[in-house]
Write an enzyme that holds these catalytic residues in place. Structure first.
Site, short mmCIF file in Angstrom:
data_model
loop_
_atom_site.label_atom_id
_atom_site.label_comp_id
_atom_site.label_asym_id
_atom_site.label_seq_id
_atom_site.Cartn_x
_atom_site.Cartn_y
_atom_site.Cartn_z
CG HIS A 7 -1.86 -0.65 1.20
ND1 HIS A 7 -2.97 -0.27 -0.26
CD2 HIS A 7 -2.69 -1.86 1.20
CE1 HIS A 7 -4.34 -0.90 0.32
NE2 HIS A 7 -3.84 -2.10 1.34
CG HIS A 43 -5.27 -4.40 7.98
ND1 HIS A 43 -5.58 -3.68 7.86
CD2 HIS A 43 -6.32 -5.00 7.46
CE1 HIS A 43 -5.39 -3.33 6.80
NE2 HIS A 43 -6.43 -3.76 6.29
CG ASP A 96 -7.67 -4.92 2.66
OD1 ASP A 96 -7.80 -4.72 3.76
OD2 ASP A 96 -6.72 -5.30 1.89
CG HIS A 107 -28.75 22.79 38.14
ND1 HIS A 107 -27.81 23.80 37.77
CD2 HIS A 107 -28.90 21.64 37.11
CE1 HIS A 107 -26.84 23.20 36.81
NE2 HIS A 107 -26.86 22.48 36.32
#
Length: 424
Positions: A263, A326, A356, A415
């Site tokens: 790659h 992987h 892939d 609150h």
């Protein structure tokens, strides 16, 4: 590939190499951060003009070439595609879609007590940008992997950026736009300038809510840099493979390592085993199989590692420490010890190339040890889980005092009063 034992005389050298691998994500992108920051700032300031300038410099974009790819171009690419490749694309798209549909979270609600109802609703993101690499190889598979789950999620606007998009990539864009739901815009822009355009917006490319997809170091560094303003999936940089095996087939292991190494010269390939004979056999096979593959040879020479451990348990611990993109293991039983990985491949008959392209689980996966904190790209990256709650007056009177007690304990009197005023 050099074989290093994690014990004995080479223990210190092995540990130093492992520590370096642990730091690979930050170390790698640091190499290009300066250049990337300049590109991002320039695109933010000059928009299309800067995008065109960088695209001309790095990708040969012509002055008159439109950034937006027309539907006619995509259809022509599809028409020119072989029936064999069309069938493969359709199968890949179908499997990715089916997997994404299984992953979709659901809306639900329940009542913890009478008059009090809580739950969640699911809503898609408004727009996403999908980066599809196009440098050394056309990657139509990445277009399908990024666009399809976004479509399943219901994202209304999907932007694809790819430098010099090849015919195969444009064919995948056609099947994604023509044979599925959702508006898909495809731009012939890549690199950090594409990330900047999707994050900040230009005259031609509208900004998106989130950017997904893999890329080289420049793309990865750019995604990290814009993440304070635009959502990103993860740093998904140069490919990584780890094989952790005690009984694997040397030829098959080597083939996977060479496949991922081709790659990018920055790709990482690692074998971890307690079996010296297997380590030696894989090293020999890698050298033989990579002989005619120059990019694989470069990455294996620079980032190829074989670690021989004292035990299988040590090999497993080291694997989780590296958190690979992987990971290949010997059997289904091995999945029990896997804690950190992007995607797992089990046994001899599950080459990583199947994941892939065809299997359905996404191939956009976490690199740089990000497998410690998340898995791969999924339909979950394209939706928001929004929580919902409501009360009847009776339920508020029943439960409200507990909220008042907590709020007053924190000193947040407003609150407390916001609850008290409704209980009267």
């Amino acid at each position: 590939m050099k074989i290093v034992q994690t014990f004995g005389e080479t223990a210190a050298a092995a540990e130093a190499a492992i520590v370096q691998l642990e730091q690979r994500g930050a170390t790698n992108t640091a190499k290009v951060d300066g250049v990337v920051q300049e590109i991002l700032a320039d695109v933010r300031a000059r928009g299309d003009q800067a995008v065109r300038s960088y695209s001309a410099k790095f990708d040969g974009l012509g002055d008159e070439t439109p950034l937006l790819v027309s539907r006619e171009e995509m259809q022509a690419a599809w028409d020119e595609t072989s029936e064999e490749l069309k069938a493969a694309m359709r199968l890949a798209q179908a499997n990715i879609r089916a997997f994404a549909e299984k992953q979709l979270p659901r809306a639900w609600s329940f009542r913890p007590s009478e008059g009090m109802e809580v739950g969640q609703i699911i809503r898609p993101l408004g727009s996403v940008g999908c980066y599809v690499p196009g440098g050394r190889y056309p990657l139509p598979s990445t277009l399908l992997m990024t666009v399809t789950p976004a479509q399943v999620a219901g994202v209304e606007r999907i932007v694809v950026c790819s430098p010099k998009p090849a015919r195969e990539t444009l064919a995948a864009a056609w099947i994604a736009t023509h044979e599925a739901a959702g508006v898909v815009e495809v731009y012939r822009v890549g690199g950090a300038q594409a990330v900047a355009a999707m994050a900040y917006g230009t005259e031609t490319i509208g900004a998106v809510d989130k950017i997904v997809g893999p890329g080289n170091l420049y793309v990865t560094a750019a995604k990290v840099a814009v993440s304070q303003e635009t959502g990103i999936d993860m740093p998904a940089g140069p490919t990584e493979i780890v094989v952790t095996s005690e009984v694997g087939d040397a030829a098959g292991i080597a083939a996977d390592m060479v496949a991922q190494a081709e790659h990018d010269p920055e790709a990482l390939a690692v074998l971890i085993t307690s079996q010296t004979a297997l380590a030696e056999a894989v090293a020999a096979e890698v050298e033989k199989q990579a002989a005619g593959n120059e990019i694989a040879k470069q990455s294996l020479a620079a980032q190829g590692h074989i670690f021989v451990t004292e035990s299988a348990a040590e090999a497993q611990a080291l694997t989780n420490r590296l958190a690979p993109e992987h990971l290949t293991v010997d059997s289904g039983a091995d999945v029990r010890w896997v804690k950190n990985a992007g995607s797992v491949f089990i046994g001899h008959y599950a080459p990583q190339s199947m994941g892939d392209y065809i299997s359905g689980p996404n191939h956009v996966l976490p690199t740089g040890r990000n497998g410690r904190v998340r898995g791969g790209l999924s339909v979950l990256d394209f939706v928001k889980v929004i929580t919902v709650q409501q009360y009847t007056q009776a339920a508020l009177r029943e439960v409200g005092p507990h909220t008042i007690a907590l709020a007053e304990a924190e000193g947040l009197v407003g609150h407390a009063e916001s609850v008290r005023v409704r209980m009267r």
